[in-house]
Design an enzyme around this catalytic site. Structure first.
Site, PDB file in Angstrom:
ATOM      1  N   LYS A 199      56.996 -55.731-146.510  1.00 48.25           N
ATOM      2  CA  LYS A 199      58.163 -55.484-147.368  1.00 48.25           C
ATOM      3  C   LYS A 199      58.349 -56.746-148.187  1.00 48.25           C
ATOM      4  O   LYS A 199      58.984 -57.711-147.738  1.00 48.25           O
ATOM      5  CB  LYS A 199      59.397 -55.221-146.494  1.00 48.25           C
ATOM      6  CG  LYS A 199      60.707 -55.105-147.255  1.00 48.25           C
ATOM      7  CD  LYS A 199      60.998 -53.692-147.699  1.00 48.25           C
ATOM      8  CE  LYS A 199      62.368 -53.610-148.360  1.00 48.25           C
ATOM      9  NZ  LYS A 199      62.729 -52.222-148.716  1.00 48.25           N
ATOM     10  N   VAL A 249      61.419 -45.379-142.734  1.00 50.17           N
ATOM     11  CA  VAL A 249      61.011 -44.416-141.701  1.00 50.17           C
ATOM     12  C   VAL A 249      59.615 -43.876-142.021  1.00 50.17           C
ATOM     13  O   VAL A 249      58.738 -43.809-141.150  1.00 50.17           O
ATOM     14  CB  VAL A 249      62.044 -43.269-141.588  1.00 50.17           C
ATOM     15  CG1 VAL A 249      61.542 -42.173-140.670  1.00 50.17           C
ATOM     16  CG2 VAL A 249      63.387 -43.816-141.099  1.00 50.17           C
ATOM     17  N   ALA A 293      61.290 -51.939-152.854  1.00 51.03           N
ATOM     18  CA  ALA A 293      62.748 -52.037-152.744  1.00 51.03           C
ATOM     19  C   ALA A 293      63.393 -50.960-153.621  1.00 51.03           C
ATOM     20  O   ALA A 293      62.988 -50.765-154.767  1.00 51.03           O
ATOM     21  CB  ALA A 293      63.199 -53.418-153.187  1.00 51.03           C
ATOM     22  N   LYS A 351      62.342 -44.597-146.963  1.00 48.01           N
ATOM     23  CA  LYS A 351      61.077 -45.332-147.167  1.00 48.01           C
ATOM     24  C   LYS A 351      60.644 -46.059-145.896  1.00 48.01           C
ATOM     25  O   LYS A 351      59.459 -46.091-145.579  1.00 48.01           O
ATOM     26  CB  LYS A 351      61.217 -46.366-148.295  1.00 48.01           C
ATOM     27  CG  LYS A 351      61.448 -45.768-149.671  1.00 48.01           C
ATOM     28  CD  LYS A 351      61.495 -46.839-150.745  1.00 48.01           C
ATOM     29  CE  LYS A 351      62.571 -47.891-150.536  1.00 48.01           C
ATOM     30  NZ  LYS A 351      63.957 -47.387-150.675  1.00 48.01           N
TER      31      LYS A 351
HETATM   32  N1  LIG Z   1      63.739 -38.383-140.820  1.00 50.83           N
HETATM   33  C1  LIG Z   1      64.751 -39.144-140.367  1.00 50.83           C
HETATM   34  N2  LIG Z   1      65.271 -38.907-139.133  1.00 50.83           N
HETATM   35  C2  LIG Z   1      66.291 -39.674-138.667  1.00 50.83           C
HETATM   36  N3  LIG Z   1      66.851 -40.695-139.353  1.00 50.83           N
HETATM   37  C3  LIG Z   1      66.371 -40.975-140.573  1.00 50.83           C
HETATM   38  C4  LIG Z   1      65.294 -40.223-141.140  1.00 50.83           C
HETATM   39  N4  LIG Z   1      65.027 -40.724-142.356  1.00 50.83           N
HETATM   40  C5  LIG Z   1      65.879 -41.736-142.548  1.00 50.83           C
HETATM   41  N5  LIG Z   1      66.701 -41.902-141.499  1.00 50.83           N
HETATM   42  C6  LIG Z   1      67.763 -42.923-141.370  1.00 50.83           C
HETATM   43  O1  LIG Z   1      68.434 -42.997-142.621  1.00 50.83           O
HETATM   44  C7  LIG Z   1      68.674 -44.345-142.987  1.00 50.83           C
HETATM   45  C8  LIG Z   1      67.963 -44.672-144.304  1.00 50.83           C
HETATM   46  O2  LIG Z   1      66.550 -44.587-144.117  1.00 50.83           O
HETATM   47  P1  LIG Z   1      65.573 -45.782-144.520  1.00 50.83           P
HETATM   48  O3  LIG Z   1      66.103 -47.073-144.006  1.00 50.83           O
HETATM   49  O4  LIG Z   1      64.203 -45.388-144.094  1.00 50.83           O
HETATM   50  O5  LIG Z   1      65.733 -45.733-146.110  1.00 50.83           O
HETATM   51  P2  LIG Z   1      65.033 -46.685-147.197  1.00 50.83           P
HETATM   52  O6  LIG Z   1      64.636 -45.829-148.338  1.00 50.83           O
HETATM   53  O7  LIG Z   1      63.978 -47.494-146.528  1.00 50.83           O
HETATM   54  O8  LIG Z   1      66.227 -47.657-147.642  1.00 50.83           O
HETATM   55  P3  LIG Z   1      66.101 -49.081-148.416  1.00 50.83           P
HETATM   56  O9  LIG Z   1      66.137 -48.762-149.884  1.00 50.83           O
HETATM   57  O10 LIG Z   1      67.318 -49.816-147.954  1.00 50.83           O
HETATM   58  O11 LIG Z   1      64.821 -49.756-147.992  1.00 50.83           O
HETATM   59  C9  LIG Z   1      68.215 -45.205-141.813  1.00 50.83           C
HETATM   60  O12 LIG Z   1      69.298 -45.427-140.957  1.00 50.83           O
HETATM   61  C10 LIG Z   1      67.179 -44.309-141.131  1.00 50.83           C
HETATM   62  O13 LIG Z   1      67.012 -44.609-139.776  1.00 50.83           O
HETATM   63 MG   LIG Z   2      63.750 -49.548-146.355  1.00 52.66          MG
END
Ligand SMILES: Nc1ncnc2c1ncn2[C@@H]1O[C@H](COP(=O)(O)OP(=O)(O)OP(=O)(O)O)[C@@H](O)[C@H]1O
Ligand SMILES: [Mg+2]
Length: 207
Positions: free
Chosen positions: A31, A16, A100, A14
Site C-alpha cells: 500500500k 478486503v 488509495a 479494496k
Molecule cells: N465482503 C466484505 N465482507 C465483510 N466486510 C467487508 C467486506 N468488504 C468490505 N468490508 C468492510 O468494509 C470496510 C471497508 O472495506 P475496505 O477497508 O476493504 O475498503 P477500501 O476500499 O480498502 O478503503 P480505503 O479507500 O480506505 O483503502 C472495512 O471495514 C471492511 O472490513
Molecule cells: Mg483500503
C-alpha cells in the site's frame, strides 16, 4: 503476477479484495500511500487477517495521519508526494498493490492516482460496489482507465449479490466480472480462501 487493486471509491473493499488476492496468489502486499493512520493501516489489517510474516508486506512509501485524500493529508504534514518514491519495488515475486481512494483521487494539487497507475504499467483489478450506484461509478472509472490505455483484468463486485448489475457491467463496461464477494460474516482468512476457490479469479489470475 503483479497487479494493481483500484476502486471506484474509498471504502468499496479494496483492502478486503487485496487480502483475497494476496492469499490466493501467495503474493506480497504493498500500500504505497496510506492516509488515515489513526484508524489503523491497511497493511496491518492484511497482515493480521492472513497471519502473514512481516516480509510479505512491503513498507509504505508514505504514511500520513489524516483520514482524508492523500494530497490534503500530505499538505497537513508539509509533505509533497513524489512519484519517484512510488516506483515499483524490484523483483518479480507476485505483488498486489492497493491504491488509495478512487482512481481520480488527487495525490497532489496537480496529479492524480490514475497518473501513477499509468506509470506503474501493471494490469488492474477494479473493485466496485455490488449494489445501487455502482453502474455509474464503475462505468465512469472504466472510461477513465480506457482513456489512458490502462489494462483492466476485470471487476470484483463487493457486497450483497445483485440480480442484474454483473451482467450490465460486463456488457456495458466491456470487462469481465472476475468475482462477486458477498458480505462475509465472519470475515476471516478461511472465508476468503473459500471465495478464492469458488471464483473465476483463481482461473483468470493464476500465474
Ligand atoms: N465482503 C466484505 N465482507 C465483510 N466486510 C467487508 C467486506 N468488504 C468490505 N468490508 C468492510 O468494509 C470496510 C471497508 O472495506 P475496505 O477497508 O476493504 O475498503 P477500501 O476500499 O480498502 O478503503 P480505503 O479507500 O480506505 O483503502 C472495512 O471495514 C471492511 O472490513
Ligand atoms: Mg483500503
Amino acid at each position: 503476477m503483479r497487479l494493481i487493486v483500484a476502486g471506484t471509491d474509498t471504502d468499496v473493499g479494496k483492502t478486503v479484495v487485496s487480502a483475497l488476492l494476496v492469499q490466493g496468489l501467495a503474493a506480497h502486499y504493498w500500500k504505497p500511500v496510506q492516509s488515515g493512520l489513526a484508524d489503523g493501516s491497511d497493511s496491518q489489517w492484511v497482515r493480521e487477517m492472513l497471519s502473514l510474516p512481516p516480509g510479505r508486506i512491503l513498507k509504505e512509501s508514505y504514511r500520513l495521519q489524516a483520514p482524508v485524500s492523500p494530497h490534503w493529508a500530505a499538505e497537513q504534514e508539509q509533505v509533497v508526494l513524489d512519484p519517484q518514491r512510488l516506483a515499483l519495488p524490484a523483483g518479480n515475486e507476485p505483488l498486489v498493490v492497493e491504491t488509495a481512494g478512487g482512481v481520480m483521487t488527487p495525490m497532489g494539487r496537480d496529479w492524480l492516482q490514475i497518473d501513477q497507475i499509468r506509470r506503474w504499467g501493471l494490469p488492474l483489478v477494479l473493485v466496485a460496489r455490488s449494489g445501487l450506484g455502482t453502474l455509474n461509478h464503475t462505468m465512469l472509472t472504466l472510461e477513465a482507465l480506457r482513456h489512458r490505455s490502462i489494462p483492466v483484468l476485470g471487476l470484483v463486485l463487493n457486497g450483497s449479490l445483485h440480480p442484474d448489475n454483473p451482467r450490465t457491467l460486463a456488457d456495458l463496461g466491456g470487462v469481465p466480472v472476475l468475482a462477486q464477494l458477498p458480505r462475509l460474516e465472519p470475515l476471516n482468512a478461511l472465508a476468503l480462501q473459500r471465495h478464492w476457490q469458488e471464483s473465476d479469479l483463481s482461473e483468470n489470475l493464476r500465474p
